[in-house]
Design an enzyme around this catalytic site. Structure first.
Site, mmCIF file in Angstrom:
data_model
loop_
_atom_site.group_PDB
_atom_site.id
_atom_site.type_symbol
_atom_site.label_atom_id
_atom_site.label_comp_id
_atom_site.label_asym_id
_atom_site.label_seq_id
_atom_site.Cartn_x
_atom_site.Cartn_y
_atom_site.Cartn_z
ATOM 1 N N CYS A 1 0.893 -1.155 0.000
ATOM 2 C CA CYS A 1 0.000 0.000 0.000
ATOM 3 C C CYS A 1 0.929 1.201 0.000
ATOM 4 C CB CYS A 1 -0.894 0.009 1.243
ATOM 5 S SG CYS A 1 -1.724 1.599 1.504
ATOM 6 N N GLU B 1 -4.215 1.488 -5.826
ATOM 7 C CA GLU B 1 -3.455 0.305 -6.224
ATOM 8 C C GLU B 1 -3.463 0.259 -7.740
ATOM 9 O OE1 GLU B 1 -0.858 -1.310 -4.986
ATOM 10 O OE2 GLU B 1 -2.098 -1.661 -3.221
#
Length: 266
Positions: free
Chosen positions: A11, A134
């Site tokens: 992340c 993402e």
């Protein structure tokens, strides 16, 4: 500069738009942040493209005195954990060139990892965010390297998500005892679940509101059950967003706006 799109399993970029003072009031925490977090979009209290090494707001529980009850506090920390034993460079700052930037900790190994196990015992935090980005590879018809399409994972109800994290205190060995330390943090990741697994195999570990204090409690061991859960998974939705987010120089609400999905990606 580090970009989330070139380090898999991470992340590495997120958005947060809630002012720290308002957030502290909302979650009944003392606001111990000073001013506004570094890296905010000009003229606003929001950062739509939070990148590693940015100063961010985190939630902790700490004591004023050893015997009093711990209370929630909002504190500013540098994103990218510096272990207490990290050596200082020539300029007196931590030498981070000899290893990866510790922006994430895997939930499966954080209690045994030398970099994280000390923090896992009593320095756990929550990292509030509106959502995170993402990147998913896009098939290339001409055989060239696949492009990566950005997606934004966010709370459908418009409320912040609170991600599990760890924090650490670092000082150069030669520094005076009253010198301010560097406080840094990392975001814990876990295996992706449900529709999120179609985008990436890892996701931040969210903690639901009823479990915040259990996660943050500095006097209790880490709750292994929370490490195996997925917290607020049912609140999270996904949308494809503009490739403007690929550059950390871009910062504004247009980064989280939906774009027309590319064929076959969702």
């Amino acid at each position: 500069f580090f970009t989330a799109s070139i380090l898999p399993g991470m992340c590495g970029r997120f958005a947060v738009t809630t002012d720290p003072a308002l957030l502290a009031e909302k979650i009944k925490a003392l606001d111990e942040t000073v001013g506004t977090a570094a890296g905010e979009a000009p003229g606003s209290g929001a950062n739509y493209n939070v990148a590693p090494t940015t100063t961010i707001s985190t939630v902790v529980k700490r004591h004023d005195e050893p015997d009093d009850e711990s209370t929630r506090r909002l504190r500013s920390m540098r994103w990218g954990l510096i272990p207490p034993w990290a050596k200082a460079g020539a300029d007196g700052s931590p030498d981070t060139k000899k290893g990866p930037l510790l922006i994430n900790a895997r939930s499966e190994t954080l209690t045994t990892s030398p970099a994280f196990r000390g923090s896992a015992k009593s320095k756990r935090c929550l990292i509030p965010m509106d959502g995170w980005y993402e990147w998913k590879p896009t098939a290339s018809a001409d055989g060239k390297k696949p492009a990566k399409t950005p997606f934004y994972m966010y709370a459908a109800d418009g409320e912040p998500l609170f991600m599990a994290g760890l924090w650490s205190v670092w000082r150069p060995r030669e520094s005076p005892s009253d010198a301010p330390p560097l406080i840094s943090c990392t975001i814990i990741t876990t295996d992706s679940a449900a529709q999120l697994a179609d985008i990436h195999d890892r996701m931040p570990l969210s903690i639901s509101a009823p479990d915040w204090d259990r996660w943050l409690d500095p006097d209790a061991p880490i709750d292994e059950g929370l490490l195996r859960g997925h917290g607020d998974l049912d609140r999270i939705e996904i949308r494809e967003v503009s490739r403007l987010v690929n550059s950390v120089r871009n910062n504004g609400p247009e980064l989280i706006e939906a774009v027309e999905p590319e064929a076959g990606l969702l």
